[in-house]
Scaffold this motif. Sequence first.
Motif, PDB file in Angstrom:
ATOM      1  N   ALA A 231      -9.776   5.999   0.067  1.00 35.79           N
ATOM      2  CA  ALA A 231     -10.052   4.813   0.887  1.00 35.79           C
ATOM      3  C   ALA A 231      -9.703   3.536   0.140  1.00 35.79           C
ATOM      4  N   VAL A 232     -10.068   3.459  -1.127  1.00 41.79           N
ATOM      5  CA  VAL A 232      -9.752   2.258  -1.916  1.00 41.79           C
ATOM      6  C   VAL A 232      -8.250   2.036  -1.972  1.00 41.79           C
ATOM      7  N   PHE A 233      -7.492   3.098  -2.169  1.00 40.86           N
ATOM      8  CA  PHE A 233      -6.037   2.952  -2.181  1.00 40.86           C
ATOM      9  C   PHE A 233      -5.530   2.397  -0.858  1.00 40.86           C
ATOM     10  N   LEU A 234      -5.981   2.970   0.263  1.00 37.02           N
ATOM     11  CA  LEU A 234      -5.482   2.529   1.568  1.00 37.02           C
ATOM     12  C   LEU A 234      -5.940   1.120   1.921  1.00 37.02           C
ATOM     13  N   LEU A 235      -7.071   0.688   1.384  1.00 33.14           N
ATOM     14  CA  LEU A 235      -7.546  -0.674   1.617  1.00 33.14           C
ATOM     15  C   LEU A 235      -6.850  -1.696   0.726  1.00 33.14           C
ATOM     16  N   SER A 236      -6.251  -1.232  -0.351  1.00 34.95           N
ATOM     17  CA  SER A 236      -5.681  -2.136  -1.341  1.00 34.95           C
ATOM     18  C   SER A 236      -4.256  -2.547  -0.976  1.00 34.95           C
ATOM     19  N   ASP A 237      -3.761  -3.557  -1.673  1.00 32.28           N
ATOM     20  CA  ASP A 237      -2.390  -4.018  -1.453  1.00 32.28           C
ATOM     21  C   ASP A 237      -1.370  -2.997  -1.942  1.00 32.28           C
ATOM     22  N   GLU A 238      -1.794  -2.016  -2.716  1.00 32.40           N
ATOM     23  CA  GLU A 238      -0.879  -0.960  -3.150  1.00 32.40           C
ATOM     24  C   GLU A 238      -0.374  -0.145  -1.956  1.00 32.40           C
ATOM     25  N   ALA A 239      -1.128  -0.163  -0.854  1.00 33.20           N
ATOM     26  CA  ALA A 239      -0.734   0.561   0.359  1.00 33.20           C
ATOM     27  C   ALA A 239      -0.150  -0.382   1.410  1.00 33.20           C
ATOM     28  N   ARG A 240       0.414  -1.490   0.969  1.00 32.52           N
ATOM     29  CA  ARG A 240       0.873  -2.528   1.903  1.00 32.52           C
ATOM     30  C   ARG A 240       1.989  -2.055   2.839  1.00 32.52           C
ATOM     31  N   PHE A 241       2.681  -0.952   2.514  1.00 26.90           N
ATOM     32  CA  PHE A 241       3.787  -0.465   3.343  1.00 26.90           C
ATOM     33  C   PHE A 241       3.394   0.802   4.102  1.00 26.90           C
ATOM     34  N   ILE A 242       2.090   1.040   4.218  1.00 29.37           N
ATOM     35  CA  ILE A 242       1.597   2.253   4.872  1.00 29.37           C
ATOM     36  C   ILE A 242       0.726   1.876   6.060  1.00 29.37           C
ATOM     37  N   THR A 243       1.093   2.371   7.234  1.00 27.52           N
ATOM     38  CA  THR A 243       0.237   2.217   8.411  1.00 27.52           C
ATOM     39  C   THR A 243       0.467   3.391   9.350  1.00 27.52           C
TER      40      THR A 243
END
Length: 256
Positions: A231-243
């Motif tokens: 969850a932290v990864f998906l909430l972070s800017d590191e996952a900015r290209f994932i939706t």
Amino acid sequence: MTGRLAGKITLITGAASGIGRATALRCAAEGARVALLDIAEKGLRETCSHIAGGQAFPVTVNLTQPDAVRTAVAEVINHWGRLDGVFNVAGGSGRAHGDGPVDRCTIEGWRWTLDLNLTSVFLVCKYATPALLATRGAIVNMASVLGLVGGDEDFATHAYAASKAGVIGLSRAMASYYAPQGLRVNVIAPGLIATPMSRRAQEDPAIQARLPQLQPLTGAMGAPEDVAAAAVFLLSDEARFITGAVLPVDGGWTVR
């Protein structure tokens, strides 16, 4: 910790225990200020006791009630001035209310389970989305492996499965619609995780004996921290290209 959520305001439902609590603690450790929503006031206080003063804002709320959710989200935004991320964890089993195989699932069990697991997610998303659009934020919604694959006799709760499949459908529809506006929406689909909700499975020797087949990666139940890390990864800017992604955190359940 990396500080990957430094300066962010993150709202977490179901934060009084289990995955919600683990994620609240992890988000705070990563630098976020966390709004903690749950109906269990005592559990919320306990979660807050593990977070540095001023970094947590607890709100006791019934997440199936539209007016209550609207008010709770507004309180969070008024308290901190904005919102950057939401993780919808709150939910649970409807067995005690009549959920089961479709021919035996009661009308009460169906409605109760859909309200708890799907309507609650809809309501939080509905009232949080305007603030998240302003910050180009992120939503993570929690589904289940049972929203992806059928459950056998040990997991024959069809209203629960339908509610979690509904979370996936809602999330992907939101991801598509809001992508041009910069809002990311993703899903985590956990397998069996050792939380208060899964106590039945934890205490069932037959299910425990099946874990090497169900979750072959470890042959054991996952920990709340396993889901919190995703969850932290998906909430972070590191996952900015994932939706629109559906991430199983399931020890290999859905690849079998």
